[in-house]
Scaffold this motif. Sequence first.
Motif, PDB file in Angstrom:
ATOM      1  N   TYR A  33       0.837  -1.200   0.000  1.00 43.93           N
ATOM      2  CA  TYR A  33       0.000   0.000   0.000  1.00 43.93           C
ATOM      3  C   TYR A  33       0.876   1.256   0.000  1.00 43.93           C
ATOM      4  O   TYR A  33       0.680   2.165  -0.800  1.00 43.93           O
ATOM      5  CB  TYR A  33      -0.929  -0.042   1.214  1.00 43.93           C
ATOM      6  CG  TYR A  33      -1.734   1.212   1.439  1.00 43.93           C
ATOM      7  CD1 TYR A  33      -2.669   1.635   0.514  1.00 43.93           C
ATOM      8  CD2 TYR A  33      -1.560   1.969   2.588  1.00 43.93           C
ATOM      9  CE1 TYR A  33      -3.411   2.793   0.712  1.00 43.93           C
ATOM     10  CE2 TYR A  33      -2.297   3.114   2.804  1.00 43.93           C
ATOM     11  CZ  TYR A  33      -3.225   3.525   1.865  1.00 43.93           C
ATOM     12  OH  TYR A  33      -3.944   4.670   2.082  1.00 43.93           O
TER      13      TYR A  33
ATOM     14  N   ILE B  16      -8.300   7.346  -2.564  1.00 43.27           N
ATOM     15  CA  ILE B  16      -7.736   6.388  -1.615  1.00 43.27           C
ATOM     16  C   ILE B  16      -7.880   6.918  -0.190  1.00 43.27           C
ATOM     17  O   ILE B  16      -8.190   6.162   0.736  1.00 43.27           O
ATOM     18  CB  ILE B  16      -6.257   6.083  -1.952  1.00 43.27           C
ATOM     19  CG1 ILE B  16      -6.151   5.407  -3.320  1.00 43.27           C
ATOM     20  CG2 ILE B  16      -5.638   5.200  -0.882  1.00 43.27           C
ATOM     21  CD1 ILE B  16      -4.729   5.293  -3.850  1.00 43.27           C
TER      22      ILE B  16
ATOM     23  N   GLU C   9      -9.510   5.150   2.976  1.00 46.36           N
ATOM     24  CA  GLU C   9      -8.747   4.930   4.205  1.00 46.36           C
ATOM     25  C   GLU C   9      -9.483   5.477   5.424  1.00 46.36           C
ATOM     26  O   GLU C   9      -9.422   4.899   6.506  1.00 46.36           O
ATOM     27  CB  GLU C   9      -7.369   5.590   4.085  1.00 46.36           C
ATOM     28  CG  GLU C   9      -6.443   5.284   5.242  1.00 46.36           C
ATOM     29  CD  GLU C   9      -5.087   5.927   5.083  1.00 46.36           C
ATOM     30  OE1 GLU C   9      -4.775   6.849   5.876  1.00 46.36           O
ATOM     31  OE2 GLU C   9      -4.331   5.506   4.184  1.00 46.36           O
TER      32      GLU C   9
ATOM     33  N   SER D 296     -14.430   0.412   6.165  1.00 45.03           N
ATOM     34  CA  SER D 296     -13.922   0.000   4.858  1.00 45.03           C
ATOM     35  C   SER D 296     -12.771  -0.982   5.063  1.00 45.03           C
ATOM     36  O   SER D 296     -12.123  -1.002   6.108  1.00 45.03           O
ATOM     37  CB  SER D 296     -13.452   1.211   4.046  1.00 45.03           C
ATOM     38  OG  SER D 296     -12.238   1.717   4.561  1.00 45.03           O
ATOM     39  N   TRP D 297     -12.500  -1.770   4.058  1.00 47.46           N
ATOM     40  CA  TRP D 297     -11.436  -2.763   4.174  1.00 47.46           C
ATOM     41  C   TRP D 297     -10.089  -2.088   4.434  1.00 47.46           C
ATOM     42  O   TRP D 297      -9.288  -2.591   5.233  1.00 47.46           O
ATOM     43  CB  TRP D 297     -11.368  -3.652   2.926  1.00 47.46           C
ATOM     44  CG  TRP D 297     -10.961  -2.935   1.677  1.00 47.46           C
ATOM     45  CD1 TRP D 297     -11.782  -2.346   0.760  1.00 47.46           C
ATOM     46  CD2 TRP D 297      -9.616  -2.699   1.228  1.00 47.46           C
ATOM     47  NE1 TRP D 297     -11.035  -1.755  -0.232  1.00 47.46           N
ATOM     48  CE2 TRP D 297      -9.707  -1.961   0.018  1.00 47.46           C
ATOM     49  CE3 TRP D 297      -8.364  -3.032   1.710  1.00 47.46           C
ATOM     50  CZ2 TRP D 297      -8.582  -1.562  -0.691  1.00 47.46           C
ATOM     51  CZ3 TRP D 297      -7.249  -2.632   1.002  1.00 47.46           C
ATOM     52  CH2 TRP D 297      -7.362  -1.915  -0.183  1.00 47.46           C
ATOM     53  N   LEU D 298      -9.834  -0.954   3.799  1.00 46.69           N
ATOM     54  CA  LEU D 298      -8.551  -0.271   3.985  1.00 46.69           C
ATOM     55  C   LEU D 298      -8.455   0.334   5.382  1.00 46.69           C
ATOM     56  O   LEU D 298      -7.405   0.266   6.027  1.00 46.69           O
ATOM     57  CB  LEU D 298      -8.366   0.809   2.918  1.00 46.69           C
ATOM     58  CG  LEU D 298      -7.021   1.532   2.900  1.00 46.69           C
ATOM     59  CD1 LEU D 298      -5.856   0.559   2.795  1.00 46.69           C
ATOM     60  CD2 LEU D 298      -6.978   2.533   1.753  1.00 46.69           C
ATOM     61  N   ASN D 299      -9.537   0.872   5.864  1.00 43.39           N
ATOM     62  CA  ASN D 299      -9.577   1.425   7.220  1.00 43.39           C
ATOM     63  C   ASN D 299      -9.312   0.325   8.248  1.00 43.39           C
ATOM     64  O   ASN D 299      -8.526   0.511   9.183  1.00 43.39           O
ATOM     65  CB  ASN D 299     -10.932   2.092   7.465  1.00 43.39           C
ATOM     66  CG  ASN D 299     -11.047   2.680   8.845  1.00 43.39           C
ATOM     67  OD1 ASN D 299     -11.464   2.001   9.776  1.00 43.39           O
ATOM     68  ND2 ASN D 299     -10.690   3.943   8.962  1.00 43.39           N
TER      69      ASN D 299
ATOM     70  N   TRP E  95      -8.355  -8.562   1.997  1.00 41.11           N
ATOM     71  CA  TRP E  95      -7.576  -7.334   1.906  1.00 41.11           C
ATOM     72  C   TRP E  95      -6.583  -7.403   0.758  1.00 41.11           C
ATOM     73  O   TRP E  95      -6.372  -6.433   0.040  1.00 41.11           O
ATOM     74  CB  TRP E  95      -6.871  -7.031   3.217  1.00 41.11           C
ATOM     75  CG  TRP E  95      -7.800  -6.696   4.346  1.00 41.11           C
ATOM     76  CD1 TRP E  95      -9.113  -6.317   4.255  1.00 41.11           C
ATOM     77  CD2 TRP E  95      -7.498  -6.704   5.729  1.00 41.11           C
ATOM     78  NE1 TRP E  95      -9.626  -6.091   5.512  1.00 41.11           N
ATOM     79  CE2 TRP E  95      -8.658  -6.328   6.444  1.00 41.11           C
ATOM     80  CE3 TRP E  95      -6.353  -7.007   6.460  1.00 41.11           C
ATOM     81  CZ2 TRP E  95      -8.708  -6.230   7.820  1.00 41.11           C
ATOM     82  CZ3 TRP E  95      -6.400  -6.908   7.842  1.00 41.11           C
ATOM     83  CH2 TRP E  95      -7.561  -6.516   8.514  1.00 41.11           C
TER      84      TRP E  95
ATOM     85  N   ASN F 193      -8.634  -6.954  -2.445  1.00 44.68           N
ATOM     86  CA  ASN F 193      -9.102  -5.571  -2.580  1.00 44.68           C
ATOM     87  C   ASN F 193      -7.955  -4.619  -2.923  1.00 44.68           C
ATOM     88  O   ASN F 193      -8.113  -3.733  -3.763  1.00 44.68           O
ATOM     89  CB  ASN F 193      -9.802  -5.107  -1.296  1.00 44.68           C
ATOM     90  CG  ASN F 193     -11.128  -5.787  -1.094  1.00 44.68           C
ATOM     91  OD1 ASN F 193     -11.793  -6.199  -2.035  1.00 44.68           O
ATOM     92  ND2 ASN F 193     -11.542  -5.921   0.159  1.00 44.68           N
ATOM     93  N   LEU F 194      -6.818  -4.803  -2.265  1.00 47.76           N
ATOM     94  CA  LEU F 194      -5.662  -3.950  -2.544  1.00 47.76           C
ATOM     95  C   LEU F 194      -5.178  -4.169  -3.971  1.00 47.76           C
ATOM     96  O   LEU F 194      -4.878  -3.208  -4.686  1.00 47.76           O
ATOM     97  CB  LEU F 194      -4.539  -4.218  -1.536  1.00 47.76           C
ATOM     98  CG  LEU F 194      -3.271  -3.382  -1.700  1.00 47.76           C
ATOM     99  CD1 LEU F 194      -3.580  -1.886  -1.550  1.00 47.76           C
ATOM    100  CD2 LEU F 194      -2.214  -3.807  -0.697  1.00 47.76           C
TER     101      LEU F 194
END
Length: 171
Positions: A54, A95, A99, A104-107, A153, A156-157
């Motif tokens: 990331y 993004i 975040e 959210s998945w990134l959070n 993750w 998704n990434l």
Amino acid sequence: MAKHQLSNANQKRYFARFYLEAIEKLDKDETVINRKALLAAHQQSCLFHLVGAYQCFLWEVANTYDENYNAHMSLQALVQRGRENGKTLAELERILELEHAKGSWLNRMMALWQRISEVDPTQTGEKKEAANLNAIEVRTFTELDEFTQLSDWYNNLSELIEEIRELLVEW
């Protein structure tokens, strides 16, 4: 897109995939004596490489816009500096929204990374009563086992990286 330079994001994703495969194999192998410790090590290593991918990707996008970025800089600061320099960093703003979006998945991924990176272990878990005084102190996490989301993750990434790279190629 002559300025576009790839970063180490692909290599970090490869390493994360390697650990995901190791976790899958270890999950099925009941014969390994130190299975829980190995699982924890593989899970944290996978998360380390996902976060690294990331951060490398953020560098890649920032570099496309001629903005300096390092892993110790927050994405918020990078976007803000871009605005101060008169640039619209649409991909990074997107993004950043992801975040900061609660749930959210990134959070969730970055929150877990933050928790396991804490210096004070009392902040991340509860001390388990020792059955053996010579045993290593074990801490248990009180939150749900978020490491089960590593594969999601990763996917998704990877999708996010490929989608934004596609946009940058058009740029």
